[in-house]
Design an enzyme around this catalytic site. Structure first.
Site, PDB file in Angstrom:
ATOM      1  N   GLU A 139       7.030 -11.102 -10.912  1.00 41.69           N
ATOM      2  CA  GLU A 139       7.832 -10.026 -11.529  1.00 41.69           C
ATOM      3  C   GLU A 139       8.699  -9.337 -10.471  1.00 41.69           C
ATOM      4  OE1 GLU A 139       4.247  -8.443 -13.386  1.00 41.69           O
ATOM      5  OE2 GLU A 139       5.272  -8.513 -15.310  1.00 41.69           O
ATOM      6  N   GLY A 154       2.429 -10.073 -10.913  1.00 47.56           N
ATOM      7  CA  GLY A 154       3.338  -9.046 -10.394  1.00 47.56           C
ATOM      8  C   GLY A 154       4.190  -9.563  -9.246  1.00 47.56           C
ATOM      9  N   GLU A 190      -1.391 -13.877 -16.072  1.00 44.91           N
ATOM     10  CA  GLU A 190      -2.115 -12.680 -16.523  1.00 44.91           C
ATOM     11  C   GLU A 190      -3.058 -12.939 -17.693  1.00 44.91           C
ATOM     12  OE1 GLU A 190       0.945 -12.697 -15.411  1.00 44.91           O
ATOM     13  OE2 GLU A 190       1.458 -10.834 -14.398  1.00 44.91           O
ATOM     14  N   ALA A 240      -0.829  -8.213  -8.899  1.00 46.09           N
ATOM     15  CA  ALA A 240      -1.566  -6.950  -8.753  1.00 46.09           C
ATOM     16  C   ALA A 240      -2.932  -7.192  -8.116  1.00 46.09           C
ATOM     17  CB  ALA A 240      -1.763  -6.333 -10.127  1.00 46.09           C
TER      18      ALA A 240
HETATM   19  C1  LIG Z   1      -3.733 -16.598  -5.273  1.00 44.52           C
HETATM   20  C2  LIG Z   1      -4.620 -17.778  -5.557  1.00 44.52           C
HETATM   21  C3  LIG Z   1      -3.818 -18.939  -6.147  1.00 44.52           C
HETATM   22  C4  LIG Z   1      -5.232 -18.232  -4.190  1.00 44.52           C
HETATM   23  O1  LIG Z   1      -6.133 -19.254  -4.430  1.00 44.52           O
HETATM   24  P1  LIG Z   1      -7.035 -19.827  -3.232  1.00 44.52           P
HETATM   25  O2  LIG Z   1      -7.879 -20.914  -3.829  1.00 44.52           O
HETATM   26  O3  LIG Z   1      -6.180 -20.147  -2.059  1.00 44.52           O
HETATM   27  O4  LIG Z   1      -7.946 -18.622  -2.774  1.00 44.52           O
HETATM   28  P2  LIG Z   1      -8.995 -17.752  -3.597  1.00 44.52           P
HETATM   29  O5  LIG Z   1      -8.817 -17.888  -5.054  1.00 44.52           O
HETATM   30  O6  LIG Z   1     -10.357 -17.998  -3.022  1.00 44.52           O
HETATM   31  O7  LIG Z   1      -8.520 -16.280  -3.204  1.00 44.52           O
HETATM   32  C5  LIG Z   1      -8.648 -15.795  -1.887  1.00 44.52           C
HETATM   33  C6  LIG Z   1      -9.138 -14.383  -1.946  1.00 44.52           C
HETATM   34  O8  LIG Z   1      -8.109 -13.572  -2.538  1.00 44.52           O
HETATM   35  C7  LIG Z   1      -8.639 -12.838  -3.636  1.00 44.52           C
HETATM   36  N1  LIG Z   1      -7.575 -12.659  -4.623  1.00 44.52           N
HETATM   37  C8  LIG Z   1      -6.748 -13.588  -5.095  1.00 44.52           C
HETATM   38  N2  LIG Z   1      -5.859 -13.062  -5.924  1.00 44.52           N
HETATM   39  C9  LIG Z   1      -6.135 -11.741  -5.956  1.00 44.52           C
HETATM   40  C10 LIG Z   1      -5.551 -10.633  -6.626  1.00 44.52           C
HETATM   41  N3  LIG Z   1      -4.478 -10.790  -7.429  1.00 44.52           N
HETATM   42  N4  LIG Z   1      -6.092  -9.421  -6.438  1.00 44.52           N
HETATM   43  C11 LIG Z   1      -7.163  -9.245  -5.627  1.00 44.52           C
HETATM   44  N5  LIG Z   1      -7.747 -10.248  -4.945  1.00 44.52           N
HETATM   45  C12 LIG Z   1      -7.231 -11.470  -5.125  1.00 44.52           C
HETATM   46  C13 LIG Z   1      -9.772 -13.720  -4.146  1.00 44.52           C
HETATM   47  O9  LIG Z   1     -10.689 -12.964  -4.899  1.00 44.52           O
HETATM   48  C14 LIG Z   1     -10.360 -14.190  -2.830  1.00 44.52           C
HETATM   49  O10 LIG Z   1     -11.081 -13.102  -2.293  1.00 44.52           O
HETATM   50  P3  LIG Z   1     -12.441 -13.332  -1.485  1.00 44.52           P
HETATM   51  O11 LIG Z   1     -12.876 -11.972  -1.062  1.00 44.52           O
HETATM   52  O12 LIG Z   1     -13.376 -13.956  -2.460  1.00 44.52           O
HETATM   53  O13 LIG Z   1     -12.090 -14.257  -0.355  1.00 44.52           O
HETATM   54  C15 LIG Z   1      -5.763 -17.419  -6.507  1.00 44.52           C
HETATM   55  O14 LIG Z   1      -6.629 -16.534  -5.857  1.00 44.52           O
HETATM   56  C16 LIG Z   1      -5.287 -16.798  -7.783  1.00 44.52           C
HETATM   57  O15 LIG Z   1      -4.896 -17.498  -8.696  1.00 44.52           O
HETATM   58  N6  LIG Z   1      -5.379 -15.474  -7.853  1.00 44.52           N
HETATM   59  C17 LIG Z   1      -5.119 -14.729  -9.078  1.00 44.52           C
HETATM   60  C18 LIG Z   1      -3.653 -14.502  -9.260  1.00 44.52           C
HETATM   61  C19 LIG Z   1      -3.405 -13.682 -10.507  1.00 44.52           C
HETATM   62  O16 LIG Z   1      -4.070 -13.827 -11.507  1.00 44.52           O
HETATM   63  N7  LIG Z   1      -2.409 -12.808 -10.443  1.00 44.52           N
HETATM   64  C20 LIG Z   1      -2.061 -11.916 -11.520  1.00 44.52           C
HETATM   65  C21 LIG Z   1      -2.649 -10.581 -11.256  1.00 44.52           C
HETATM   66  S1  LIG Z   1      -2.393  -9.473 -12.614  1.00 44.52           S
HETATM   67  C22 LIG Z   1      -0.809  -8.878 -12.370  1.00 44.52           C
HETATM   68  O17 LIG Z   1      -0.169  -9.234 -11.448  1.00 44.52           O
HETATM   69  C23 LIG Z   1      -0.362  -7.872 -13.371  1.00 44.52           C
HETATM   70  C24 LIG Z   1       1.134  -7.640 -13.355  1.00 44.52           C
HETATM   71  O18 LIG Z   1       1.745  -8.314 -14.406  1.00 44.52           O
HETATM   72  C25 LIG Z   1       1.459  -6.189 -13.545  1.00 44.52           C
HETATM   73  C26 LIG Z   1       0.992  -5.327 -12.418  1.00 44.52           C
HETATM   74  C27 LIG Z   1       1.981  -5.199 -11.317  1.00 44.52           C
HETATM   75  C28 LIG Z   1       1.486  -4.515 -10.065  1.00 44.52           C
HETATM   76  C29 LIG Z   1       0.799  -3.206 -10.226  1.00 44.52           C
HETATM   77  C30 LIG Z   1       0.638  -2.503  -8.938  1.00 44.52           C
HETATM   78  C31 LIG Z   1      -0.716  -1.966  -8.885  1.00 44.52           C
HETATM   79  C32 LIG Z   1      -0.836  -0.759  -8.051  1.00 44.52           C
HETATM   80  C33 LIG Z   1      -2.293  -0.562  -7.831  1.00 44.52           C
HETATM   81  C34 LIG Z   1      -2.747   0.815  -8.183  1.00 44.52           C
HETATM   82  C35 LIG Z   1      -4.078   1.028  -7.531  1.00 44.52           C
HETATM   83  C36 LIG Z   1      -4.606   2.368  -7.850  1.00 44.52           C
HETATM   84  C37 LIG Z   1      -5.569   2.813  -6.793  1.00 44.52           C
HETATM   85  O19 LIG Z   1      -5.798   2.114  -5.791  1.00 44.52           O
HETATM   86  O20 LIG Z   1      -6.125   3.887  -7.005  1.00 44.52           O
END
Ligand SMILES: CC(C)(COP(=O)(O)OP(=O)(O)OC[C@H]1O[C@@H](n2cnc3c(N)ncnc32)[C@H](O)[C@@H]1OP(=O)(O)O)[C@@H](O)C(=O)NCCC(=O)NCCSC(=O)C[C@@H](O)CCCCCCCCCCCCC(=O)O
Ligand SMILES: NC(=O)c1ccc[n+]([C@@H]2O[C@H](COP(=O)([O-])OP(=O)(O)OC[C@H]3O[C@@H](n4cnc5c(N)ncnc54)[C@H](O)[C@@H]3O)[C@@H](O)[C@H]2O)c1
Length: 528
Positions: A102, A99, A122, A60
């Site tokens: 998932e 997600g 998460e 997400a």
């Molecule tokens: C992915 C990584 C392993 C990458 O690591 P790396 O070292 O290569 O790079 P960075 O960490 O520097 O990341 C680059 C860049 O990307 C940004 N970023 C990374 N992940 C995310 C993310 N998930 N969301 C947003 N931005 C992200 C990061 O901040 C950097 O940005 P910058 O500007 O600083 O360059 C590593 O980044 C990592 O581990 N990320 C986290 C992964 C994570 O924790 N994932 C779980 C997320 S929670 C989740 O998935 C919940 C689900 O179980 C349930 C939800 C399902 C989907 C729901 C759909 C939502 C619909 C949205 C509704 C919106 C409503 C509205 O808009 O009004």
């Protein structure tokens, strides 16, 4: 997400949301529309789902969390995919996290590059895998491994994921090309065995003890964190309830966590850490222009190996030192050690003809006074309290102490009053936070995020509380300001309580979030 028709009656849905293809509303809608197109086109026999820019999907979009309750509607998409009558194959490169995994679990098959990583991280964000992750993963790999992966949030490499059964195929070539070939090979295979939602969780005879051990483990490993324990409850629901009730329980628990203060704090920390890595010192700060600040006195807490050395350094520099040591034995040893070190230094200086001024070295007297009355605490059965016996642990108030304190107050002209827990917390934390605002205003700290990350990494501030500056924003800056003003009026001799100008400037804007502080307060007046 993009929709493409491929040769051999295949469709490709490619997630595109740089840099990590996070699931935003637009991406989720794109996936949904692509799937509907493929399902309604009778010439399409199978669908491949992949991500652009060599990444499947990092889950997400965390930055959208404050705007909605993620997971709830996406879980419906994950279920829809499983029920489709055409095979859907996930082609994973880079990461499939949260997600993203998932989504892949909803697909009937998962093919990944050998360097890919998959996981449900998460808990690190204070939430749980709320789009069916807690219900599907145990159906695929069983309860013990699901507990491990979901409560720790640790991602696994493709080889481990293949062994666990999360992935079906791991290759060293392009996963999309492989998925295209693979889709043609499995066209005639029945899909029902691939639908995780219709499977039951593999049962084990000792399920109760597995869960109680898991609870005990996370309480020990992640004390105070809500998400790991709540994830275990969701996994219990997967075992004890049919799928359609299990997903309701997952939704309920996900919502509870998403609304908790911990989720907000941990999501703030995610972005704070990322921004701190990119920050350089404030533009005005530079070692070239920095000049030393005057130090009028120094406090040293603890006179062990380090404390003695530190006290010595300042004493040698002629700066008055106040040192506090709680252990009377250590205090005695330290007094002797510091005195003899100072005398050695003095005699060296006298021999070399340099003058030496005796530094002021003061110790806090109240603990000394108790010890001087033979009250060494538990070991002598008396200290601040009276104990049941020497070395005893049962303590009760001692009338002697009341008498001692009333004399002490008289000598020092102190008025007695009761101090609430709230006041203790506020005076300690708000003065610390006030100093944070002061160093932001002076340009000594580059950002509130830097102060918070230092506190989380180096000072044991609980991660799920986000750090002192984040805490100030959760309390509300006008509240912090008002309390500091109140305590400073009551204690004008405590300069740490005098509200900093930076805090005053920000509080005039209400309670802006930390990311807006610097633009609102203007450039720092650097003292460096
Ligand atoms: C992915 C990584 C392993 C990458 O690591 P790396 O070292 O290569 O790079 P960075 O960490 O520097 O990341 C680059 C860049 O990307 C940004 N970023 C990374 N992940 C995310 C993310 N998930 N969301 C947003 N931005 C992200 C990061 O901040 C950097 O940005 P910058 O500007 O600083 O360059 C590593 O980044 C990592 O581990 N990320 C986290 C992964 C994570 O924790 N994932 C779980 C997320 S929670 C989740 O998935 C919940 C689900 O179980 C349930 C939800 C399902 C989907 C729901 C759909 C939502 C619909 C949205 C509704 C919106 C409503 C509205 O808009 O009004
Ligand atoms: N020794 C090193 O080389 C070294 C190096 C870097 C950092 N440190 C850190 O510095 C700190 C002190 O290290 P040390 O080696 O001097 O430890 P130490 O155990 O020798 O000394 C600590 C002293 O603090 C006293 N103390 C504990 N709680 C107190 C309290 N509430 N009020 C007053 N006194 C209290 C103890 O009685 C003890 O005498 C530790 O946090 C340590 O991790 C030590």
């Amino acid at each position: 997400a993009e929709y493409l028709r491929l040769p051999h009656s295949l469709a490709l849905i490619r997630l595109r949301n740089p840099p990590v293809n996070a699931l935003s509303l637009a991406v989720v809608n794109g996936i949904r529309e692509g799937l509907q197109k493929a399902m309604s086109d009778h010439t399409i026999k199978a669908i491949v789902v992949c991500g652009a820019n060599d990444k499947f999907c990092a889950g997400a979009d965390i930055s959208s969390f404050s705007r909605s309750s993620p997971g709830i509607s996406f879980g419906v998409v994950v279920d829809e995919i499983q029920r489709y009558e055409k095979p859907v194959v996930a082609a994973i490169r880079g990461v499939a996290l949260g997600g993203g995994l998932e989504l892949a679990l909803g697909c009937h098959y998962r093919i990944a590059h050998a360097e890919a990583r998959v996981g449900l991280p998460e808990v690190a964000l204070g939430i749980l895998p709320g789009a069916r992750g807690t219900q599907l993963l145990p159906r695929l790999i069983g309860v013990p491994m699901s507990l491990d992966l979901i409560t720790s949030g640790r991602p696994v490499g493709a080889d481990e994921a293949l062994k666990l059964g999360i992935l079906d195929v791991v290759i060293n070539s392009d996963p999309v090309e492989e998925a295209v070939k693979f889709s043609q090979e499995i066209l005639d295979k029945p899909l029902e065995p691939r639908r995780l939602l219709n499977k039951s969780v593999p049962s084990l005879p000792n399920m109760d003890s597995i869960f109680s051990e898991a609870f005990a483990k996370v309480q020990k490993q992640y004390p105070g964190f809500l998400a790991p324990e709540t994830s275990i409850q969701a996994l219990q629901a997967a075992v004890n309830l049919p799928y359609k009730l299990g997903i309701k329980e997952e939704e309920k628990l996900a919502l509870y966590l998403q609304k908790s203060g911990q989720a907000r704090a941990l999501q703030y920390v995610f972005f704070a850490e990322s921004s701190v890595h990119k920050q350089s010192p404030p533009s005005v700060a530079s070692w070239q222009t920095a000049s030393p600040q005057p130090i009028s006195s120094v406090g040293v807490l603890g006179l062990g190996t380090m404390g003695r050395g530190i006290a010595m350094c300042f004493a040698k520099a002629g700066i008055p030192v106040v040192a506090v040591e709680s252990d009377p034995k250590q205090l005695e040893i330290a007094k002797k050690a510091v005195t003899s070190m100072l005398e050695r230094e003095a005699s060296k200086m006298q021999q070399s003809g340099r003058a030496w001024t005796k530094p002021t070295l003061t110790f806090s007297s109240s603990a000394d006074m108790l010890c001087e009355s033979g009250r060494f605490g538990q070991k002598t059965g008396k200290g601040w309290y009276q104990y049941d016996k020497p070395l005893g642990r049962v303590h009760r108030p001692d009338p002697w102490l009341s008498e001692f304190l009333s004399q002490y107050r008289e000598t020092h002209h102190l008025e007695s009053r009761s101090i609430s827990q709230e006041e203790i917390l506020e005076r300690c934390l708000y003065s610390l936070i006030n100093e944070g605002f002061r160093i932001l205003g002076e340009g000594i700290a580059a950002s509130p995020e830097q102060i918070d990350i230092i506190y989380l990494s180096g000072y044991g501030w609980p991660r799920y509380r986000g750090g002192p500056m984040f805490y100030a924003a959760t309390v509300g800056l006008p509240v912090v300001l008002e309390k500091l003003q109140k305590y400073y009026t009551q204690n004008p001799d405590v300069p740490q309580l005098e509200p900093s100008d930076y805090l005053k400037k920000l509080a005039a804007h209400g309670n802006p979030p930390p990311k807006d502080w610097q633009s609102l307060a203007g450039p720092p007046g650097s003292k460096l």
